[in-house]
Design a protein around this motif. Sequence first.
Motif, PDB file in Angstrom:
ATOM      1  N   PRO A  35       0.816  -1.222   0.000  1.00  0.00           N
ATOM      2  CA  PRO A  35       0.000   0.000   0.000  1.00  0.00           C
ATOM      3  C   PRO A  35       0.848   1.270   0.000  1.00  0.00           C
ATOM      4  CG  PRO A  35      -0.838  -1.587   1.598  1.00  0.00           C
ATOM      5  CD  PRO A  35       0.473  -2.112   1.112  1.00  0.00           C
ATOM      6  N   ARG A  49       1.832   1.965  -3.552  1.00  0.00           N
ATOM      7  CA  ARG A  49       0.673   2.439  -4.303  1.00  0.00           C
ATOM      8  C   ARG A  49       0.307   3.873  -3.894  1.00  0.00           C
ATOM      9  NH1 ARG A  49      -1.546  -2.944  -3.248  1.00  0.00           N
ATOM     10  NH2 ARG A  49      -1.440  -4.201  -5.143  1.00  0.00           N
ATOM     11  N   ARG A  50       0.407   4.163  -2.605  1.00  0.00           N
ATOM     12  CA  ARG A  50       0.103   5.514  -2.146  1.00  0.00           C
ATOM     13  C   ARG A  50       1.064   6.529  -2.767  1.00  0.00           C
ATOM     14  NH1 ARG A  50       0.232   4.420   2.677  1.00  0.00           N
ATOM     15  NH2 ARG A  50      -1.980   4.262   3.147  1.00  0.00           N
ATOM     16  N   CYS A  71      -6.156   6.081  -8.371  1.00  0.00           N
ATOM     17  CA  CYS A  71      -6.369   4.878  -7.557  1.00  0.00           C
ATOM     18  C   CYS A  71      -6.793   3.702  -8.430  1.00  0.00           C
ATOM     19  CB  CYS A  71      -7.413   5.149  -6.477  1.00  0.00           C
ATOM     20  SG  CYS A  71      -6.846   6.244  -5.149  1.00  0.00           S
ATOM     21  N   GLN A 131      -5.225   0.894  -6.042  1.00  0.00           N
ATOM     22  CA  GLN A 131      -5.268   1.304  -4.647  1.00  0.00           C
ATOM     23  C   GLN A 131      -6.707   1.626  -4.239  1.00  0.00           C
ATOM     24  OE1 GLN A 131      -3.602   1.203  -1.992  1.00  0.00           O
ATOM     25  NE2 GLN A 131      -2.752   3.154  -1.352  1.00  0.00           N
ATOM     26  N   THR A 145      -7.976   3.344   1.627  1.00  0.00           N
ATOM     27  CA  THR A 145      -6.583   3.150   2.031  1.00  0.00           C
ATOM     28  C   THR A 145      -5.733   4.356   1.682  1.00  0.00           C
ATOM     29  OG1 THR A 145      -6.855   0.773   1.653  1.00  0.00           O
ATOM     30  CG2 THR A 145      -4.611   1.590   1.827  1.00  0.00           C
ATOM     31  N   GLN A 146      -6.013   4.960   0.511  1.00  0.00           N
ATOM     32  CA  GLN A 146      -5.240   6.122   0.082  1.00  0.00           C
ATOM     33  C   GLN A 146      -5.444   7.307   1.028  1.00  0.00           C
ATOM     34  OE1 GLN A 146      -3.017   6.330  -2.272  1.00  0.00           O
ATOM     35  NE2 GLN A 146      -2.661   8.535  -2.104  1.00  0.00           N
TER      36      GLN A 146
END
Length: 371
Positions: A96, A99-100, A118, A123, A127-128
């Motif tokens: 994550p 991805r962030r 996203c 993502q 979560t982002q």
Amino acid sequence: MATRKRHTPEQIVRKLATADRLMAEGKDVADVCRELQVTEASYYRWRNQFGGLKADDAKRLKDLEKENATLKRLLADAELEKAALKEIAPGKLLSPERRRAAVEHLIRVMGVSERFACRVTGQNRTTQRRPPAAATPADPDAGLRIWLRGWAKTHPRRGFRPAYHDARAEGWLVNHKKLQRLWREEGLRIPQRRRRKRTGTSTVPIIPPADKPDAVWAVGFQFDSTTDGRPVKIATIVDEHTRECLGGLVERSITGDDLIDELDRIALTRGYPGVLRCDNGPELACDAMAEWARERVGLAFIPPGEPWRNGYVESFNSRIRDECLNINIFWSLAQARVVISDWKEDYNHRRRHSSLGYQAPAVYAAACTHR
């Protein structure tokens, strides 16, 4: 104030059909437009756009226009996604955190929306938007992170497993999986020491031309394997003048001492060459080879990463690879020795070489007078 009425394609086609019927009765365009309650400009525009169409055709045309617009939008989105994927660093975004970082990079560089970024990176938007625990003041693992960084600084050559046992011994209640995760998040890793590749030292400043037999021998290696997956290593020794393949060393592994024994065996019948051209392999750039060659032959090492400087061996290796190794399956080392030995015998005595006037290397060597 009356609002402007918008007609659907089906209504326009039906009104045009009514207009055709009225004009067939003898009415002019002005009367027809008055009865249809449209302006003459609209009538002529409709006639240019929908003239000759039926209601079903007009509906189909409208559907096609909508479908075309949808396809254009999807194509634009696909091209934008492709550009976004190229902008992201290569490789899979497994964590994550990565991805962030990729989402933030796309938003900053390409100016796309968070929703689009996203979707491209896979993502979840929740979560982002949720900050990681390590980035908040209330990080429950802040103390353990500080301890890990200090421990890694004190023990730079030890990994997370010793760190886990030391942490448990000092009273930290943590399992090995969580400690490994924190170890990775902190970017702690053992620096890998790369093995320095050894480079051989040439003993001849200038390689003499191979203008006679046994003036220059070239040495190289070729690899294959048996059906059980074990390696087969083939030593290649070529006389650069006669193009003969000398020796037939086929083993699981070949050390510098094995190669020296093979060269001594060949020298019993041919004598030692003036120069031995070779690459920087460990079998050739070792101390044993340098000690052996000191009183016998000159060593000429090619520069690292330039195999074309040893072209005679490379050419021979391509022939044995294409004509022997690629068309035979070896189930044992003994069978590999027999097959490769037979091929080398055929190469030396029956295979005609274009650079030798289409003579076999052994035939050319027997007739060679300049020695």
